[in-house]
Design an enzyme around this catalytic site. Sequence first.
Site, PDB file in Angstrom:
ATOM      1  N   THR A  17       0.812  -1.218   0.000  1.00  0.00           N
ATOM      2  CA  THR A  17       0.000   0.000   0.000  1.00  0.00           C
ATOM      3  C   THR A  17       0.841   1.262   0.000  1.00  0.00           C
ATOM      4  OG1 THR A  17      -1.814  -1.094   1.127  1.00  0.00           O
ATOM      5  CG2 THR A  17      -1.700   1.268   1.413  1.00  0.00           C
ATOM      6  N   ASP A  87       1.692  -6.746  -4.429  1.00  0.00           N
ATOM      7  CA  ASP A  87       0.770  -6.743  -3.294  1.00  0.00           C
ATOM      8  C   ASP A  87       1.237  -7.929  -2.463  1.00  0.00           C
ATOM      9  OD1 ASP A  87      -1.499  -7.574  -1.643  1.00  0.00           O
ATOM     10  OD2 ASP A  87      -2.570  -6.015  -2.701  1.00  0.00           O
ATOM     11  N   SER A  88       1.442  -7.755  -1.175  1.00  0.00           N
ATOM     12  CA  SER A  88       2.086  -8.830  -0.408  1.00  0.00           C
ATOM     13  C   SER A  88       1.227 -10.093  -0.337  1.00  0.00           C
ATOM     14  CB  SER A  88       2.498  -8.353   0.985  1.00  0.00           C
ATOM     15  OG  SER A  88       1.396  -8.219   1.823  1.00  0.00           O
ATOM     16  N   SER A  89      -0.057  -9.980  -0.637  1.00  0.00           N
ATOM     17  CA  SER A  89      -0.909 -11.181  -0.659  1.00  0.00           C
ATOM     18  C   SER A  89      -0.501 -12.110  -1.798  1.00  0.00           C
ATOM     19  CB  SER A  89      -2.378 -10.801  -0.837  1.00  0.00           C
ATOM     20  OG  SER A  89      -2.738  -9.907   0.166  1.00  0.00           O
ATOM     21  N   THR A 119       1.478  -4.826   4.033  1.00  0.00           N
ATOM     22  CA  THR A 119       1.309  -5.247   5.432  1.00  0.00           C
ATOM     23  C   THR A 119       0.696  -6.647   5.557  1.00  0.00           C
ATOM     24  OG1 THR A 119      -0.876  -4.213   5.584  1.00  0.00           O
ATOM     25  CG2 THR A 119       1.025  -2.869   6.233  1.00  0.00           C
ATOM     26  N   ASP A 120      -0.031  -7.090   4.522  1.00  0.00           N
ATOM     27  CA  ASP A 120      -0.799  -8.335   4.688  1.00  0.00           C
ATOM     28  C   ASP A 120       0.051  -9.543   5.070  1.00  0.00           C
ATOM     29  OD1 ASP A 120      -3.072  -6.940   4.111  1.00  0.00           O
ATOM     30  OD2 ASP A 120      -3.291  -7.670   2.062  1.00  0.00           O
TER      31      ASP A 120
HETATM   32  N1  ASP Z   1      -2.721  -5.612   0.243  1.00  0.00           N
HETATM   33  C1  ASP Z   1      -1.660  -4.747   0.697  1.00  0.00           C
HETATM   34  C2  ASP Z   1      -0.393  -5.565   0.738  1.00  0.00           C
HETATM   35  O1  ASP Z   1      -0.204  -6.340   1.624  1.00  0.00           O
HETATM   36  C3  ASP Z   1      -1.991  -4.183   2.043  1.00  0.00           C
HETATM   37  C4  ASP Z   1      -0.961  -3.250   2.638  1.00  0.00           C
HETATM   38  O2  ASP Z   1       0.113  -3.042   2.156  1.00  0.00           O
HETATM   39  O3  ASP Z   1      -1.290  -2.667   3.698  1.00  0.00           O
HETATM   40  O4  ASP Z   1       0.421  -5.450  -0.142  1.00  0.00           O
END
Ligand code: ASP
Length: 373
Positions: A17, A87-89, A119-120
């Site tokens: 993000t 995107d970390s997902s 963050t994910d």
């Molecule tokens: N979907 C985002 C990720 O993990 C969420 C984030 O960065 O807060 O890449």
Amino acid sequence: MDFENFRRILVLYVGGTIGMKKNCYDVLEAAHNDFRAKIKSSSSLHDSKWARENLHGKLKENQMILPQSGNGQKILYEIIEYTPLLDSSNMTLKDWIRIAKDIEFYYHNYNGFIVLHGTDTLAYTASALSFMLNGLQKTVIVTGSQIPIFESRSDANNNFFGSLYICGSFTIPEVCVFFSNKLFRGNRVAKVCTEDLYAFDSPNYPALAHVGVGIKVHEYFIRKIDYAEKFSVYTDLNPHVAVIEFFPTITAEMLSAFLTIPKLQGVVIQSFGTGNIPSKLDLLEVLGAAVARCILIVNITISAKGAVSMSYATGKVLQDIGVISGEDLTVEAALAKLCYVLGLPGLTFEERKEAMRTDLRGEMTIQKYEEIK
Ligand code: ASP
């Protein structure tokens, strides 16, 4: 200028993000090539005036100067942007390995490293890096934000600035996570909130540093450098690991289907409370059979905070069939540790079990229990 008197930091911008923008469907996605320009135009993250007056055009396009000095030394940082930004997902074990290899490649050229990450799954990456980076003598900080840096109200500046400042001012020889003014040990964190800016917590281990009016570094909780150990990066992680969370209606059939997945070599089980599962013989038989097939099973608690213990008969039975106590490991650290331990070359099944029981990188607190008679 050779920047000899500067503290040099390399930033690996992996994704998340922090650098996203809304697309035409009004959803966030990675914005390539915009992040660095944004940083350069931010007076709190780059001191262009000081650079102009003191470096006389010697600063390269990719180099930034933090406006505040750490311990009297200017902090110079460079950003490498990954392609594609992730995107970390969507991140997998291969992405953890790429980050570790980049740190290895640049290790001797920089005083510290920052990984900008979504963050994910940040807690998984931080945990995996902690195992892969052996004999670390420099600071590695993983951070990100809940709101993109391009928005007028964002936690990105604070998280990025704090990470740069800590990385440039102190040597904390660990893989850390900095978020919302706290520095944590990376293999102890969990994402605890999707809404608050305080997205991460370290339920079973104190913060390594707090940023307030001043910066308090809690030396006592930081791992000591072992100078005898040479820095090395271990990237042969084993991908054949999985997590299963227990629930009251689980059956032996379900558990057996899971534990007979082809190639499976390691499993984290999340059990109730202090490490208990239903006392059903058929469940125990399925687990026991998996251990007999040399599947490494580690038991942790579903609870957000705390450890497994052998205080109940329902937990002790697991130990008796060869399931390993994961003590107070987070699920992220338990999975990453299994990938690491199962990837180590030339170990017997018993030696891998022993490695799982050992605190390798400060990831777990080993407790001694009284024998239950
Ligand atoms: N979907 C985002 C990720 O993990 C969420 C984030 O960065 O807060 O890449």
